[in-house]
Design a protein around this motif. Structure first.
Motif, PDB file in Angstrom:
ATOM      1  N   THR A  12       0.822  -1.222   0.000  1.00  0.00           N
ATOM      2  CA  THR A  12       0.000   0.000   0.000  1.00  0.00           C
ATOM      3  C   THR A  12       0.853   1.267   0.000  1.00  0.00           C
ATOM      4  O   THR A  12       2.026   1.250   0.393  1.00  0.00           O
ATOM      5  N   ASP A  13       0.244   2.346  -0.432  1.00  0.00           N
ATOM      6  CA  ASP A  13       0.880   3.655  -0.365  1.00  0.00           C
ATOM      7  C   ASP A  13      -0.231   4.699  -0.432  1.00  0.00           C
ATOM      8  O   ASP A  13      -0.838   4.900  -1.482  1.00  0.00           O
ATOM      9  N   ARG A  14      -0.470   5.332   0.718  1.00  0.00           N
ATOM     10  CA  ARG A  14      -1.623   6.244   0.764  1.00  0.00           C
ATOM     11  C   ARG A  14      -1.450   7.483  -0.104  1.00  0.00           C
ATOM     12  O   ARG A  14      -2.410   8.121  -0.482  1.00  0.00           O
ATOM     13  N   SER A  15      -0.181   7.820  -0.407  1.00  0.00           N
ATOM     14  CA  SER A  15       0.035   9.036  -1.208  1.00  0.00           C
ATOM     15  C   SER A  15      -0.409   8.853  -2.655  1.00  0.00           C
ATOM     16  O   SER A  15      -0.469   9.812  -3.418  1.00  0.00           O
ATOM     17  N   GLU A  41       3.942   2.351   5.353  1.00  0.00           N
ATOM     18  CA  GLU A  41       3.712   3.736   5.753  1.00  0.00           C
ATOM     19  C   GLU A  41       5.066   4.359   6.010  1.00  0.00           C
ATOM     20  O   GLU A  41       5.794   3.929   6.897  1.00  0.00           O
ATOM     21  N   LYS A  42       5.412   5.350   5.251  1.00  0.00           N
ATOM     22  CA  LYS A  42       6.752   5.900   5.426  1.00  0.00           C
ATOM     23  C   LYS A  42       6.748   7.196   6.226  1.00  0.00           C
ATOM     24  O   LYS A  42       7.787   7.627   6.715  1.00  0.00           O
ATOM     25  N   THR A  43       5.585   7.845   6.355  1.00  0.00           N
ATOM     26  CA  THR A  43       5.613   9.146   7.010  1.00  0.00           C
ATOM     27  C   THR A  43       4.694   9.250   8.229  1.00  0.00           C
ATOM     28  O   THR A  43       4.808  10.187   9.005  1.00  0.00           O
ATOM     29  N   SER A  44       3.787   8.275   8.409  1.00  0.00           N
ATOM     30  CA  SER A  44       2.820   8.466   9.488  1.00  0.00           C
ATOM     31  C   SER A  44       3.436   8.178  10.860  1.00  0.00           C
ATOM     32  O   SER A  44       4.389   7.415  10.975  1.00  0.00           O
ATOM     33  N   LEU A  52      -4.345   2.319  11.191  1.00  0.00           N
ATOM     34  CA  LEU A  52      -4.456   1.831   9.809  1.00  0.00           C
ATOM     35  C   LEU A  52      -4.211   0.320   9.738  1.00  0.00           C
ATOM     36  O   LEU A  52      -4.920  -0.411   9.043  1.00  0.00           O
ATOM     37  N   ALA A  53      -3.222  -0.114  10.495  1.00  0.00           N
ATOM     38  CA  ALA A  53      -2.869  -1.536  10.501  1.00  0.00           C
ATOM     39  C   ALA A  53      -4.004  -2.364  11.098  1.00  0.00           C
ATOM     40  O   ALA A  53      -4.336  -3.441  10.592  1.00  0.00           O
ATOM     41  N   GLN A  54      -4.596  -1.836  12.173  1.00  0.00           N
ATOM     42  CA  GLN A  54      -5.710  -2.555  12.803  1.00  0.00           C
ATOM     43  C   GLN A  54      -6.898  -2.700  11.856  1.00  0.00           C
ATOM     44  O   GLN A  54      -7.467  -3.771  11.701  1.00  0.00           O
ATOM     45  N   ILE A  75       4.404  -2.674  15.421  1.00  0.00           N
ATOM     46  CA  ILE A  75       3.051  -2.592  14.844  1.00  0.00           C
ATOM     47  C   ILE A  75       2.575  -3.997  14.454  1.00  0.00           C
ATOM     48  O   ILE A  75       1.436  -4.367  14.701  1.00  0.00           O
ATOM     49  N   ALA A  76       3.486  -4.769  13.872  1.00  0.00           N
ATOM     50  CA  ALA A  76       3.127  -6.138  13.477  1.00  0.00           C
ATOM     51  C   ALA A  76       2.668  -6.935  14.686  1.00  0.00           C
ATOM     52  O   ALA A  76       1.657  -7.649  14.645  1.00  0.00           O
TER      53      ALA A  76
END
Ligand code: 3NM
Ligand code: MG
Length: 526
Positions: A12-15, A41-44, A52-54, A75-76
């Motif tokens: 994924t990439d939200r941007s 997610e690189k910036t959050s 988001l992960a949940q 997070i994992a």
């Protein structure tokens, strides 16, 4: 690691959402058939990533699709993800393994053979090989590997059960080329492909995923292209029978043979095509490549008088020919003469899959990255000590038929090797006989491919080179070389000036029985 299916791996990439909702896009991708999801997610910040992960985990669970988290072991762990994906500068695999629950999946990105070996030795479950191509999605710190660079890395996984996916610039438009080209010489292929923008940035993520999945599945059903799309003749005699059939088929079908060739030989190449009974079209404009691929039976790409402007036409030509499943013949004329030619050929071979590559010893040595046979300009010097194993290996590496021309011609499809010993020395004294041979191969491949694909719906959706292209290549060589022997014997031939038109006439008059009688073809037993 048979535990998860890596076939279509969504990252994924939200941007890249371009206004679409994240979870809605993820769900569409799941409906479209992605088999594993990585949240990247690189910036959050942590709280945002966690949420988001949940949410992604809940959604993926509903579709029973495993979720992987990029970089962040915490997070994992927090969302009970199936695994983590690590970069080269993230947590080492061994430590990640200790921190994650037993049975977790640990993947790592690799860009070089060294990194692959280290990942293997450290016990990764899978590796992401990339970037295959340039991508807008991630700033690359190392040059793209290219389709043809993946094979050696896959080979390093032989004997392990580590899986491999490719990543970087993969789209529905180049996936077939990737699947076709990404094999080691030991027949080690990819287990999946990882895609970001082609799904995430698509206005229709479900459809985008479906298309990618169907191309992937169509291409992966067999062990390797060598066990699949080639119709392989069984013996020398069967090859000769096929040659004669294809020869008649060229005349009855009169296929359109699209040739992007050099300015020195255009006229004689067009004429030799007509003499064989096929129909030449010598178009070079990029704008017409898509239309021509639908009409033509084969495409010849000859780089003899290459210019910077040639690139677009040649890369589009091959690309559309692949899409139309028509054979592409590459003649890398004088590839050793300049870095320009060398990098050009490298670039086009990363855009499309050739069906046949022909060249003299010098040209093929440069193409193969071998220093064994040097080349000067377009003339070949010397040869190979082991031409038989050279052509066989190059055919396996490039996944196509290889023709090495010389006093003896060597032809291989990666399994068998044939030696052809016809031809008059005068063929080597006129300009463009090799280029004309390229035209002959294209005409023969067009006829062989058309016969094989008639009514064969199994081949739909596959990047295939149906048809017996090995016999087609043998037939083209026999046609030109036997015609040269007949032309040379004519009383009206006094030198190279009179030889060329006589050669064209003899090709036109050549009868299948004559080819059978005069052919000097041997199969090499190993
Ligand atoms: N990793 P797209 S390339 C996330 O080379 C990522 O390791 C890469 O995005 C690597 O499918 C890449 O949009 C981005 O080209 C791939
Ligand atoms: Mg990382």
């Amino acid at each position: 690691m048979d535990r998860i299916d890596l076939s279509l791996y969504l990252v994924t990439d939200r941007s890249l959402l371009a206004g679409k909702d994240f979870l809605e896009t993820l769900e569409q991708a799941l409906l479209g058939g992605v088999t594993v999801v990585q949240i990247r997610e690189k910036t959050s910040d942590t709280a945002e990533f966690l949420q988001l992960a949940q949410e992604s985990k809940t959604l993926c669970d509903r579709y029973e699709i495993p979720l992987i988290i990029n970089d962040r072991i915490d997070i994992a762990l927090a969302v009970n993800a199936r695994g983590v994906h690590l970069g080269q500068s993230d947590m080492p695999i061994g430590i990640a393994r200790r921190l994650m629950p037993a049975g977790s999946i640990i993947g790592i990105s690799c860009n070089s053979l060294d990194e692959v070996r280290r990942a293997r030795d450290a016990g990764a479950d899978y590796i992401g090989l990339g970037a295959v191509w340039e991508t807008q999605t991630k700033r690359l710190t190392k040059p793209p590997i290219g389709v043809r660079g993946l094979g050696v890395m896959l080979e390093a996984l032989d004997g392990s059960d580590i899986k491999a996916v490719a990543i970087g610039g993969i789209k529905s438009t180049n996936l077939a080329r990737l699947m076709h080209g990404s094999w080691s010489q030991t027949n080690h292929g990819l287990d999946g492909v990882a895609v970001v923008s082609d799904i995430v940035a698509s206005p229709e993520p479900k459809k985008a995923a479906q298309i990618l999945k169907s191309i992937f599945m169509a291409c992966k059903t067999a062990v390797s292209p060598f066990d699949r799309s080639f119709t392989s003749p069984r013996s020398r005699d069967e090859i000769l029978d096929n040659v004669l059939n294809i020869m008649s088929s060229v005349r009855t079908r009169s296929p359109l043979v699209h040739q992007i060739t050099n300015v020195v030989v255009s006229n004689q190449s067009a004429n030799i095509t007509l003499a064989m009974g096929a129909s030449p079209i010598m178009a070079t404009a990029p704008e017409e490549m898509s239309d021509l691929a639908k009409l033509s039976g084969a495409l010849l790409v000859n780089i003899g008088t290459l210019r910077a402007e040639s690139l677009e036409g040649m890369s589009k030509g091959g690309y559309f020919a692949n899409a139309s499943k028509t054979p592409v013949i590459l003649d890398p004329v004088g590839i050793g003469a300049s870095d320009f030619r060398k990098s050009f050929v490298n670039e086009i071979l990363n855009c499309w899959q050739p069906s046949v590559i022909k060249g003299n010893a010098g040209e093929l040595a440069v193409l193969a990255g071998s220093s064994e046979a040097a080349s000067r300009g377009v003339d070949s010097l010397g040869g190979f000590q082991h031409p038989v194993s050279f052509v066989k290996q190059l055919a396996r590496k490039e996944r196509c038929i290889i023709l090495l021309t010389g006093e003896t011609d060597y032809i291989s499809d990666g399994r068998r090797v044939l030696l052809l010993k016809n031809g008059d020395p005068m063929l080597g004294q006129i300009t463009g006989s090799g280029c004309m041979l390229g035209s002959c191969i294209a005409a023969y491949c067009a006829a062989a491919n058309a016969s094989a694909n008639e009514g064969n719906h199994e081949l739909e959706g596959k990047l295939t080179r149906g048809g017996d292209l090995l016999s087609a290549t043998v037939g083209a060589v026999l046609t030109l070389t036997i015609a040269s022997e007949l032309a040379r014997k004519r009383e009206d031939v006094r030198g190279i000036g009179t030889f060329l038109p006589a050669l064209i006439d003899e090709v036109a008059a050549l009868r299948p029985e004559t080819v059978r009688r005069l052919a000097r073809v041997e199969e090499v037993e190993e």
